[in-house]
Enzyme design. Sequence first.
Site, PDB file in Angstrom:
ATOM      1  N   HIS A 182       0.829  -1.206   0.000  1.00  0.00           N
ATOM      2  CA  HIS A 182       0.000   0.000   0.000  1.00  0.00           C
ATOM      3  C   HIS A 182       0.861   1.253   0.000  1.00  0.00           C
ATOM      4  O   HIS A 182       0.679   2.151  -0.815  1.00  0.00           O
ATOM      5  CB  HIS A 182      -0.938   0.001   1.209  1.00  0.00           C
ATOM      6  N   GLU A 214       0.946   3.881  -3.252  1.00  0.00           N
ATOM      7  CA  GLU A 214       0.809   5.272  -2.829  1.00  0.00           C
ATOM      8  C   GLU A 214       2.125   5.924  -2.395  1.00  0.00           C
ATOM      9  O   GLU A 214       2.113   7.073  -1.971  1.00  0.00           O
ATOM     10  CB  GLU A 214      -0.212   5.371  -1.683  1.00  0.00           C
ATOM     11  N   HIS A 247      -7.644  -2.196  -4.140  1.00  0.00           N
ATOM     12  CA  HIS A 247      -6.303  -1.968  -4.703  1.00  0.00           C
ATOM     13  C   HIS A 247      -5.861  -3.156  -5.555  1.00  0.00           C
ATOM     14  O   HIS A 247      -5.297  -2.981  -6.640  1.00  0.00           O
ATOM     15  CB  HIS A 247      -5.289  -1.734  -3.580  1.00  0.00           C
TER      16      HIS A 247
END
Length: 299
Positions: A182, A214, A247
């Site tokens: 992530h 991210e 995601h």
Amino acid sequence: MMMKSLFAFMAFTVLFTASAAFAGPHDQENPDRTGILIASFGTSMPEARKAIDNLVDSAKKSFPDAEVRLAFTSNIIRRKIAREQNIEVPTPVEALARMNDEGFTHVYVMPTHIIPGEEYDEMRNVVDAFASLKGKYGFKRIELGVPYLHSVPDCDLMARILMDRFAPYLKQKGTAIVLMGHGTPHHIANAMYSQLQLSLDRAAHGKFFLGTVEAAPTIEDVIRELKRNPSIKKLVISPLMIVAGDHANNDLAGADDDESWLNLLKKAGYRNIEPYLVGLGEDPQMAKVFVDRIREMMR
């Protein structure tokens, strides 16, 4: 005089016995009651929920004397599943306040986070706030467990778990594993991904390539590293996340998204790409580590 004293003693005894008999639960010493609160970011995808449920079920089986509860940290996900699935999941604050009201005395909060990033910091703030409360609105003991990648040995352990998880693919010549974490921008904990990459390189150099959705490393960094090994012909793409949720299905393997990792890797020249969309929470070894972290808190 003696008779008066005896009468006074008898009256006091009757009054004390009566008041004790009618005393409510808040007037008596409450027995110790242990609870475990599992704090997850959450998912709105029912098929991905089984990864979280596996961790919850593992905790229930391992700690039968404690009550295990679940909270989601994402308000967006909580509201979405309440609207679409009619399922109410509390926030950690709501869950802890409810546990206090119900008489829990010892509470162990275990997050499902991979790294101790921004989300973990918010959980720390919540637990510290409850720990500061004294008296009837406080717990006798409240602890926060550590996430999966909290130290260098943790990264080595995760590398071994990933080696076992992708063992069939590692045996295939010319195959590499691309993992999507992530990431947490502008946070020192993001460095744990680089440490994990070092652990993976020691375990199986040139077989694992780790990026984040991210933060850094980016997918561009991953492609650059892949290009350094022209013998790689096949890629297995998989989330380095507890759940294979939005995601995984969109940012990683979304066939209709031009910016998904799947399509960016195709643009980079890789045609043989196999998505492996299974959340880490479904892995028995990950569940064991999770339970071990809870047990460490209780010592």
